[in-house]
Design a protein around this motif. Structure first.
Motif, short mmCIF file in Angstrom:
data_model
loop_
_atom_site.label_atom_id
_atom_site.label_comp_id
_atom_site.label_asym_id
_atom_site.label_seq_id
_atom_site.Cartn_x
_atom_site.Cartn_y
_atom_site.Cartn_z
N GLY A 110 -4.71 10.74 8.34
CA GLY A 110 -3.32 10.17 8.41
C GLY A 110 -2.79 9.74 9.73
N VAL A 111 -2.84 10.86 10.92
CA VAL A 111 -2.39 10.56 12.06
C VAL A 111 -3.14 9.47 12.70
CG1 VAL A 111 -2.10 11.47 14.27
CG2 VAL A 111 -1.21 12.71 12.33
N THR A 112 -4.55 9.55 12.52
CA THR A 112 -5.23 8.38 13.35
C THR A 112 -4.85 7.24 12.66
OG1 THR A 112 -6.95 9.97 13.34
CG2 THR A 112 -7.67 7.74 13.97
N ILE A 113 -4.70 7.03 11.49
CA ILE A 113 -4.62 5.65 10.83
C ILE A 113 -3.16 5.23 11.25
CG2 ILE A 113 -4.06 4.40 8.84
CD1 ILE A 113 -6.66 5.56 7.76
N TYR A 123 -2.54 -7.53 13.20
CA TYR A 123 -3.48 -7.62 12.12
C TYR A 123 -4.11 -6.00 11.82
CZ TYR A 123 -7.60 -7.68 15.12
OH TYR A 123 -8.51 -7.31 16.00
N ILE A 124 -4.36 -5.35 13.09
CA ILE A 124 -4.78 -3.72 12.72
C ILE A 124 -3.85 -3.19 11.77
CG2 ILE A 124 -5.23 -1.75 13.96
CD1 ILE A 124 -6.16 -3.09 16.26
N GLU A 125 -2.47 -3.52 11.91
CA GLU A 125 -1.37 -2.62 11.24
C GLU A 125 -1.78 -3.17 9.85
OE1 GLU A 125 2.52 -3.66 11.86
OE2 GLU A 125 3.36 -1.89 10.94
N GLU A 126 -1.70 -4.50 9.67
CA GLU A 126 -1.75 -5.18 8.28
C GLU A 126 -2.88 -4.59 7.49
OE1 GLU A 126 -0.35 -7.92 5.60
OE2 GLU A 126 0.60 -7.34 7.44
N ILE A 127 -4.18 -4.51 8.16
CA ILE A 127 -5.24 -4.07 7.29
C ILE A 127 -5.21 -2.79 6.99
CG2 ILE A 127 -7.77 -3.47 7.63
CD1 ILE A 127 -7.95 -6.01 9.42
N LEU A 128 -4.88 -1.69 7.93
CA LEU A 128 -4.78 -0.53 7.88
C LEU A 128 -3.61 0.04 6.62
CD1 LEU A 128 -5.16 1.12 11.59
CD2 LEU A 128 -6.75 1.16 9.74
N MET A 129 -2.69 -0.76 6.67
CA MET A 129 -1.49 -0.38 5.93
C MET A 129 -1.89 -0.94 4.36
SD MET A 129 0.97 1.21 6.72
CE MET A 129 0.04 2.38 7.84
N ARG A 130 -2.86 -2.08 4.41
CA ARG A 130 -3.34 -2.39 3.14
C ARG A 130 -4.12 -1.20 2.54
NH1 ARG A 130 0.21 -4.67 2.46
NH2 ARG A 130 0.83 -6.77 2.70
N VAL A 131 -5.06 -0.52 3.56
CA VAL A 131 -6.14 0.55 2.88
C VAL A 131 -5.21 1.64 2.56
CG1 VAL A 131 -7.61 2.24 3.81
CG2 VAL A 131 -7.73 -0.10 4.52
N THR A 168 -1.94 9.70 2.67
CA THR A 168 -1.41 8.39 2.81
C THR A 168 0.07 8.80 3.33
OG1 THR A 168 -0.84 8.58 0.36
CG2 THR A 168 -2.61 7.01 1.04
N ALA A 169 0.68 9.86 3.09
CA ALA A 169 2.08 10.28 3.43
C ALA A 169 2.16 10.41 4.85
CB ALA A 169 2.48 11.37 2.61
N VAL A 170 1.21 11.12 5.49
CA VAL A 170 1.34 11.37 6.93
C VAL A 170 1.13 9.93 7.57
CG1 VAL A 170 -0.16 12.61 8.90
CG2 VAL A 170 0.17 13.60 6.55
N ALA A 171 0.04 9.08 7.21
CA ALA A 171 -0.16 7.90 7.95
C ALA A 171 1.14 6.99 7.75
CB ALA A 171 -1.11 6.85 7.20
N ARG A 172 1.91 6.96 6.55
CA ARG A 172 3.19 6.16 6.76
C ARG A 172 4.23 6.73 7.84
NH1 ARG A 172 3.22 2.90 1.95
NH2 ARG A 172 5.36 2.48 2.29
N ILE A 173 4.57 8.21 7.63
CA ILE A 173 5.18 8.69 8.77
C ILE A 173 4.93 8.40 9.95
CG2 ILE A 173 6.20 10.99 9.49
CD1 ILE A 173 5.97 11.65 6.52
#
Lengths: 294, 325
Positions: A110-113, A123-131, A168-173
Motif C-alpha cells: 500500500g505504501v509503495t503504490i 499517468y502513473i497515478e492514473e494506472i496505480l489508482m485504477r489497479v 487498498t486503504a493504505v494506498a489511498r491514505i
C-alpha cells in the motif's frame, strides 16, 4: 481553569519531541492504555504460554466434551478430547504472527503504490489508482480463498493471500498524504537543492506522512486477525497448526452439546481485536494534531 | 441526458473491470500447480502419460498462454464458464442458481444496516453524551471486533437452539405447502438471523459515521439559520441536517460492498444459506477450480452492480454530486 492552564504549560515544557507528546496524549486515554495492556498480556502469553502449560494441543488427553473446569481442564475438551486451553494458547501464536505479517505485507504494498501515485502523479497515478480500484471490487475473502485453494494452505501462502487483498486503504491514505505534502515548502526546498526522487519520497515525505499510516496499520493488524480467523473457520488453514478460527470451524457441528468449544476461542479473537482497535483509536487521537491542539 | 451519459460511462468502466477479473482468474488458474488433466486422471484413478497428453490436447492445454486466454474469454462471453467436475453441471448454471440467494442476503443486510445505522447515528448525535450515544460507540466496537461467523453462531445458539424462535439452517422449509405468501413468510423467517448477523458489522460502521457527520452538520451555520427561522426541531434535523449528512454514509456503504459479499460467504457457511458462499465452500473442499473461478467472477459482478447502484443513489441523495461536471 487556572490549574488546567498551568498543568498544560508544564506538560508542554516537559514534552520535547512530537512522539513524546503523542505518548503523553496516548497515556491519558484510559481505553487505549487498557487495550495496550491486554495486548501485551496476550503477546506474552502466546510466547511463554506453551512453556508454562506444555500440553500438546493435538494430544487427546481426555474424553470428548468434558465441560470447562471439570476433570482439571480449565476450558474443557473439544470433540476429539483435546485440551481446549492448550489449543487456545497455541492458537494465539498463529493469529498474532499471521495478523502482524499480513499487515506488514499489505502496508508495504500500500505504501509503495500510494507513494508512487502521489509523488509522480500523471499517468502513473492514473494506472496505480485504477489497479487499486480493481482490488476494491474483488470480494476480498473469496479472492484469498481462491489463492489459498490453488496454491496450498501454508502459513506463508495465507499471509500473502491476506496481504495482497488488504492494501487498498493504505494506498489511498498514503497517496492523499503525498499529494498534500509534496506541495509544502520544505519539500520544494529539498527538491530545489537537488535531492533525488527516492530520497524525497522515502526520506522526506514519507516520515511526515506516517501518522495516518500508523493508525491504519494498527487497525490492519486487527482486520488481518479477523481475516485469518475467517479463512481457518472455513478450513483453509495449515492442518499442522492450531488457530482460533480453526477451533471454531471444527467444533461448530457440536454446538448443541458443547457450545463452549465455540464461544471460548471466539472470545479470544474478540478480545484481541478489540484491544487492537482500542489502541488504534488511541493512536488516532494522539497522532491527530487537530485534536492535540485542544 | 446527463445521467444517461454517466450510466453508459460507468457501464463501460464496469466491463473493463470485469475483463480484468477474467484475466486475473485465468492467470491464477494457469499459474497454479496441477491442471484439468491431472484432476480428471485423479478422478479416474490414475492415467498414463499418453492419456494425459491426449486430455491436454482435448482441452487445449497444450497451446500457449495467450491463446488459451483468448479461448477462455471467448467462452465466458458466450456464458460458458466451464464444467464442474464435482457437481457434474455447467458452472454458469450452478452459479446462476445461487446468485439470487446471495443477492437477497447481501442487499437486505445492506439496507437494514444503512437505515438502522442512520437512525441510531442521528439519535445519538442529538444527545452526544446520552445513553444511546455511548451504546452506539460500544456497539460499533463490538461490531468491528467480533468475527462475523462467531456472532452468527452465538445468535444461532441463542435464538434457534436455546429459544427456538428461528430455523437453524437453510433458506426454506421444503415440507411447507401453500401459496406465495406462505413461502415468502417462510423465507423471511429463515432470513432473520443471517441478515442480522451480516448487518451487525456494517450497522456498527454506519452508525458511527452517521453520528460523527451529524454532530458536525448540527454545528454548521445553515442549521443555526434554520433554527433561527423558527423551524420546528424535527424539520431542522430530518430535512436540513440529515440530507447533508447522508452522502458520506452512502459513499462508505458503496465502498463496503466487497466486504459485505465477503461477510456473506462466512454467514452463509454458518447458516447453510444456499448462496455463492456455501457453493464456494463446497467447491474449495472438492478442489473444483472452474466453479471457484466462476464464483469469483460473479461475486465481482455483484460488487460492481452494487457500486453502480450506490453511485446512482448518491446522486439522488445529494444533488451536488456530479452537478459541477
Amino acid at each position: 481553569m487556572m490549574d488546567r492552564k498551568t498543568e498544560n504549560s508544564e506538560y508542554l515544557e516537559q514534552a520535547s519531541s512530537p512522539s513524546a507528546e503523542a505518548w503523553e496524549m496516548f497515556k491519558r486515554n484510559h481505553a487505549a492504555m487498557a487495550g495496550l495492556v491486554i495486548l501485551f498480556v496476550i503477546t506474552i502469553g502466546s510466547i511463554f504460554g506453551p512453556l508454562i502449560y506444555p500440553t500438546d494441543p493435538f494430544d487427546m488427553v481426555w474424553a470428548p466434551f468434558s465441560p470447562p473446569g471439570e476433570e482439571g481442564y480449565l476450558f474443557g475438551t473439544d470433540y476429539l478430547g483435546r485440551d481446549l486451553l492448550a489449543m487456545v494458547i497455541h492458537g494465539a501464536r498463529v493469529s498474532l504472527v499471521i495478523g502482524l505479517s499480513a499487515a506488514i505485507v499489505s502496508i508495504f504494498i500500500g505504501v509503495t503504490i500510494g507513494a508512487l501515485a502521489g509523488f509522480y502523479r500523471g499517468y502513473i497515478e492514473e494506472i496505480l489508482m485504477r489497479v487499486t480500484e480493481f482490488f476494491q471490487v474483488l470480494p476480498t475473502l473469496l479472492f484469498s480463498m481462491v489463492i489459498v485453494a490453488l496454491f496450498g494452505a501454508s502459513l506463508t501462502m495465507i499471509t500473502i493471500a491476506i496481504g495482497i487483498v488488504s492494501w487498498t486503504a493504505v494506498a489511498r491514505i498514503t497517496r492523499s498524504e503525498f499529494l498534500r505534502i509534496r506541495e509544502l515548502e520544505y519539500v520544494m526546498a529539498s527538491r530545489a537543492s537537488g535531492v533525488s526522487n527516492t530520497k524525497l519520497m522515502f526520506g522526506i515525505i514519507l516520515p511526515n506522512a506516517l501518522p495516518p499510516i500508523i493508525v491504519q496499520s494498527a487497525l490492519m493488524v486487527g482486520s488481518a486477525i479477523l481475516f485469518e480467523a475467517g479463512l481457518s473457520f472455513l478450513g483453509l488453514t495449515d492442518p499442522n497448526v492450531v488457530s482460533w478460527g480453526q477451533i471454531i470451524g471444527s467444533n461448530r457441528q457440536y454446538i448443541l452439546d458443547a457450545s463452549y468449544t465455540v464461544t471460548i476461542p471466539g472470545i479470544a479473537i474478540f478480545v484481541t481485536v478489540l484491544a487492537i482497535s482500542l489502541v488504534g483509536d488511541g493512536l488516532n487521537d494522539a497522532l491527530n494534531p487537530k485534536l492535540r491542539a485542544r | 441526458m446527463k445521467t444517461f451519459g454517466l450510466i453508459v460511462n460507468r457501464l463501460v468502466y464496469a466491463f473493463v473491470l470485469l475483463f480484468a477479473v477474467l484475466v486475473l482468474n485465468f492467470t491464477l488458474m494457469h499459474m497454479a500447480p496441477g491442471d484439468v488433466a491431472d484432476t480428471i486422471s485423479q478422478s479416474m484413478g490414475g492415467a498414463d502419460e499418453e492419456l494425459l497428453i491426449e486430455i491436454r490436447k482435448d482441452y487445449g492445454l497444450d497451446q500457449p498462454y495467450y491463446q488459451q486466454l483468448v479461448t477462455y474469454i471467448g467462452k465466458v462471453l458466450r456464458f460458458d464458464l466451464g464444467h464442474s467436475f464435482f457437481f457434474n453441471e455447467p458452472v454458469s448454471k450452478l452459479v446462476l442458481e445461487r446468485v439470487p440467494a446471495t443477492l437477497l442476503l447481501v442487499i437486505t443486510a445492506q439496507i437494514l444496516a444503512l437505515l438502522l445505522g442512520v437512525v441510531l447515528g442521528v439519535y445519538s448525535a442529538r444527545k452526544p453524551n446520552g445513553i444511546l450515544s455511548h451504546f452506539v460507540t460500544l456497539f460499533a466496537l463490538f461490531g468491528y471486533s467480533a468475527p462475523v461467523f462467531w456472532t452468527g453462531i452465538l445468535l444461532l445458539i441463542a435464538f434457534s437452539l436455546q429459544i427456538p424462535l428461528f430455523p437453524v439452517a437453510g433458506m426454506r422449509d421444503v415440507t411447507i405447502e401453500g401459496n406465495f405468501w406462505v413461502h415468502a413468510i417462510d423465507v423471511m423467517k429463515h432470513m432473520v438471523l443471517p441478515v442480522l448477523t451480516l448487518a451487525s458489522i456494517f450497522l456498527a460502521l454506519y452508525s458511527r459515521l452517521a453520528r460523527a457527520t451529524m454532530i458536525e452538520t448540527l454545528g454548521t451555520d445553515f442549521v443555526r439559520t434554520a433554527r433561527a427561522k423558527g423551524l420546528p426541531e424535527r424539520q431542522v434535523v430530518y430535512k436540513h441536517a440529515l440530507r447533508n449528512s447522508l452522502s458520506p454514509v452512502v459513499t462508505l456503504a458503496g465502498l463496503q460492498f466487497s466486504a459485505v459479499v465477503s461477510g456473506a460467504v462466512l454467514v452463509e457457511a454458518v447458516f447453510s444459506w444456499p448462496g455463492l458462499g456455501t457453493l464456494a465452500f463446497q467447491s474449495i473442499i472438492a478442489r473444483d477450480t472452474p466453479t471457484i473461478l466462476g464464483i469469483l467472477f460473479f461475486s465481482a459482478l455483484v460488487v460492481i452492480i452494487g457500486n453502480l447502484l450506490t453511485d446512482l443513489a448518491l446522486r439522488f441523495v445529494d444533488p451536488r454530486v456530479g452537478a459541477s461536471k
